[in-house]
Structures are given as structure tokens and as C-alpha cells.
Design an enzyme around this catalytic site. Sequence first.
Site, PDB file in Angstrom:
ATOM      1  N   ASN A   7       0.881  -1.163   0.000  1.00 55.36           N
ATOM      2  CA  ASN A   7       0.000   0.000   0.000  1.00 55.36           C
ATOM      3  C   ASN A   7       0.921   1.215   0.000  1.00 55.36           C
ATOM      4  OD1 ASN A   7      -1.764   2.051   0.548  1.00 55.36           O
ATOM      5  ND2 ASN A   7      -2.643   1.127   2.384  1.00 55.36           N
ATOM      6  N   ARG A  99      -2.426  -2.151  -3.578  1.00 52.56           N
ATOM      7  CA  ARG A  99      -3.643  -1.365  -3.404  1.00 52.56           C
ATOM      8  C   ARG A  99      -3.515  -0.157  -4.334  1.00 52.56           C
ATOM      9  NH1 ARG A  99      -5.262   2.712   1.465  1.00 52.56           N
ATOM     10  NH2 ARG A  99      -7.323   3.190   0.664  1.00 52.56           N
ATOM     11  N   HIS A 189     -12.218   3.239  -0.318  1.00 55.79           N
ATOM     12  CA  HIS A 189     -12.269   2.241   0.761  1.00 55.79           C
ATOM     13  C   HIS A 189     -13.053   1.001   0.308  1.00 55.79           C
ATOM     14  CE1 HIS A 189     -11.906   5.401   4.265  1.00 55.79           C
ATOM     15  NE2 HIS A 189     -10.727   4.969   3.892  1.00 55.79           N
ATOM     16  N   ARG A 250      -9.867  15.791   6.714  1.00 59.99           N
ATOM     17  CA  ARG A 250     -10.700  16.188   5.568  1.00 59.99           C
ATOM     18  C   ARG A 250     -12.038  16.723   6.050  1.00 59.99           C
ATOM     19  NH1 ARG A 250      -9.770  10.686   3.019  1.00 59.99           N
ATOM     20  NH2 ARG A 250      -7.650  10.811   2.227  1.00 59.99           N
ATOM     21  N   GLU A 396      -8.173  -5.282   4.582  1.00 60.14           N
ATOM     22  CA  GLU A 396      -8.074  -5.078   3.134  1.00 60.14           C
ATOM     23  C   GLU A 396      -6.969  -5.943   2.531  1.00 60.14           C
ATOM     24  OE1 GLU A 396      -8.029  -1.035   4.680  1.00 60.14           O
ATOM     25  OE2 GLU A 396      -8.579  -0.409   2.655  1.00 60.14           O
TER      26      GLU A 396
END
Length: 424
Positions: A7, A99, A189, A250, A396
Site C-alpha cells: 500500500n 492497493r 475504501h 478532511r 483489506e
Amino acid sequence: MNILVLNSGSSSIKFQVVQTDSALIARDGDRCLAKGQIERIGSLALVAFQAADRPPLKEDAPLRDYRSALDRIVRWVISPESGIEGVTSMADIHIVGHRVVHGGEKFRASTLIDDAVLAGIEDCIELAPLHNPANVRGIRAAREVFGRGVPQVAVFDTSFHATMPETAYLYGIPYHLYRRYKIRRYGFHGTSHRYLAYRYRVLNKIAKEDVNIITLHLGNGCSACAIKNGESVNTSMGFTPLEGMVMGTRAGDVDVSVIEYLSHKEGLSLPEMITLLNKQSGLLGLSGLTSDMRELLEEEKENGDRRASLAIDVFCASARRRIGAYLAELGGADALVFSGGIGENSPVIRQRVCRGLEPLGIVLDEARNAALKKGQLGRISKSGSRVKIDVIATNEELLIARDAFRAVSGLPQPTFSPRRSRKP
Ligand code: ADP
């Protein structure tokens, strides 16, 4: 087979070595052999590695680029120092799974990477200028370190959401702008929401088609997903990961007119405004303290900090609002699933998010919620709650490893095709 899952972020690489194959997948027995991360690549990097059942390794190392960082990871993985069972040379790493944040409308399934696929991922840089360049650098670095003999597979954050109907993914802007520039909700996601749907199905011993749930991934980035018959029908992140819920740094949903107004008032350029909304907003911006939820909860408890409380309350309200929206979208749900660093570890936040949702059939059992230990999974709703509430640790990397294995072995991959719009 041993899969190295990467990742790659803007100045970091996280990795896991996962052992998987058809037999292991069938009995859900695949496992993580080692994991770690390198942060601050480009300067004095922070290295943190850990193999299963071994003490962690932490060190500083001058690593100037992705290639040197990946070299460091691979050297450790195959060394006696890591002691990973069955991994003693480069030949013991069979596949690299990446990813990749944005696959646009092009990539609806995990894909073996060749030159054309790499070019396709590069084309998506336009859509994800903050994320895809790092993913491309990770893929190129892996090619340099492993050579072309080791297959590489891209697993996209967007692909699980490709099943969203037009009514969910179109914005209310002129349609030709969608046609011309592909401006739409993509959602992110996706691998996490897909994992949660999968794990929920396994835990409840039901078929994929019977999974009708709302998943909340609450980490530094936060998103919610409405899952109907096992497929994503809506999600809170949009054209970029900026939209949706209030997150660590964010802003989430903001009236876009604020951008013009504020850039005029504060003399900020457009890129500076976007940076403000991505990096200086959310929990950090509201509290003026930190983007870290654990620290905010401590500030609130120990010092009664008003702004910390306010930031947490705005965060929880934004998550709650999304649950309400998706209950309407799905016409009711069987379960609400909490995940991500905050969702998995914070009973207080779960309780504050669920507060007031009882009339909608979401009834938290406070004792069960409080008793659930950090990192444990379990059911935390009251016995009669119409909507169950579950905590599931996301994974994940496991799905990336499985997809990578399937892609290389020529086995069928889950593919996510767009739905025709549903009539309400
Ligand atoms: P990322 O999205 O980067 O993968 P994580 O999923 O690890 O991040 O989530 C990080 C967030 O989880 C941080 O805000 C952190 O404070 C929060 N977190 C971790 N443990 C706890 C805890 N016990 N209580 C509250 N928040 C926690």
C-alpha cells in the site's frame, strides 16, 4: 503462495506478507506472516516491521526513494532476522499485490498488471492526483526489485462501488460533464467495505445476496457504504476521497461556494483551498488540536476541552446522518457494522454515533459495547434491536492477497458491474 501486499502512499509504504491459496481461502485459513511500514521516505525514514510471534523491529534509515524503501522491506522479509516461515529468498515471494486508489470507470475487477494496465492506472492520475502517482511509483519500484518474472496485481479501492446505480453516482451537474470528463461519485475504501460485507456473511452464515447492511469505515479517512444484496449501492466518498463524512483532516461535505468565498477572503489559490479542505480540516481543523481521535477523547476527558468535544460531536453527527440516509436508501438494513481504527477501538464513539437512533431500530447495548475489548469483534446491539450492530476489524490486505492469487491462477475474480438505475 506468499503474496507481498503493498500500500504505497505519498511518502510511505505499508506492507503485509500473506499466505494464501485455494485451499486456505476455502477454509478461511489464509494468514498474515509479517507486516510493517516505512514512513517519511525521502528523508530519515521510520522503519517498523513485525513478523508473527516475533518482537518488532524499529529503526531510522536514510531511504531516499520507493525503490530503496522496498529493497529494505524485501531484505528484511527474506532474512533470518525476520524468521518468516517458508520465506528465505526472493523466490519465496510469488506475487506482489498493490492497493491502487483509483481505477476510474475502466477497472471493475482486480487486474494482473502489464504495460497496458499500468498505462491505464497512469491515466487515472488525472482523477486522483494525490493518490495514484504513489501507487504507480510502488508498482514501478516492485518491477525493479522483483523483475518481470514476479506477477503483480492491482486491486482498486473504487471497484467494489462500480455496482452503484446512476442515481447514486451521478451528481446534479450538467450530464455532458459526466460524459466528457467522467465527473461522478466513484467511492473509495471499496476493499474495506467489501471485506466487511464478506466477513459479515461468513459470521452470519448467509449467502452474499442476503447481505443488506450499512458499513462504517472510521479511520483517518472515513466512509460509509450502503450494501444491498451484497453489493455497494451507495457510498459517502465521491469523485475524490474528500467528500462525505467529517474525517481526521478532511472536511467532508461542504457547500462548494465556500471555496470561492474563502479563497477571495483569505487570498488562497484553488490548490491551497483544496489542501485546506484535505489536510487542515475535519477533526484537526475543528479542534485546533489534532486529527487523532484517541488524543481528542483524552483532551475532552482530562481537560474538558470544549473544541475537542465539539470536533467529536460534529464527527459523530456526520456519521449518524449518513446512517439515516442509507437506511432510507436501503429501505432498512439488517446490520450496522463499525470498522477502522476508530470504529474498531472506541466504544465511546460507537455509543455517541448510535445515540438517538433507537426510533430507527438501532439500539446499542451499552454494556456489550463497553465490554468489547480493543480490536475484538462482536455484536454490541441489544437483543431485540431491529438493526444489529457489529464491530468487525477490517482486513483489506487479505482481500488484496486473495485477488492477487486468483488473478495469477486464472481463477474467476469478483467483478463489479454497474446496475441499471433502480426505480424507487
Ligand atoms: P488509517 O485510516 O490511516 O488506516 P486507522 O484506521 O488506523 O487509520 O485509524 C486511525 C484513527 O483511529 C486515529 O484517529 C486514532 O486515534 C483512532 N484510534 C485508534 N485507537 C483508538 C482508540 N482506542 N480510541 C479512539 N480512537 C482510536
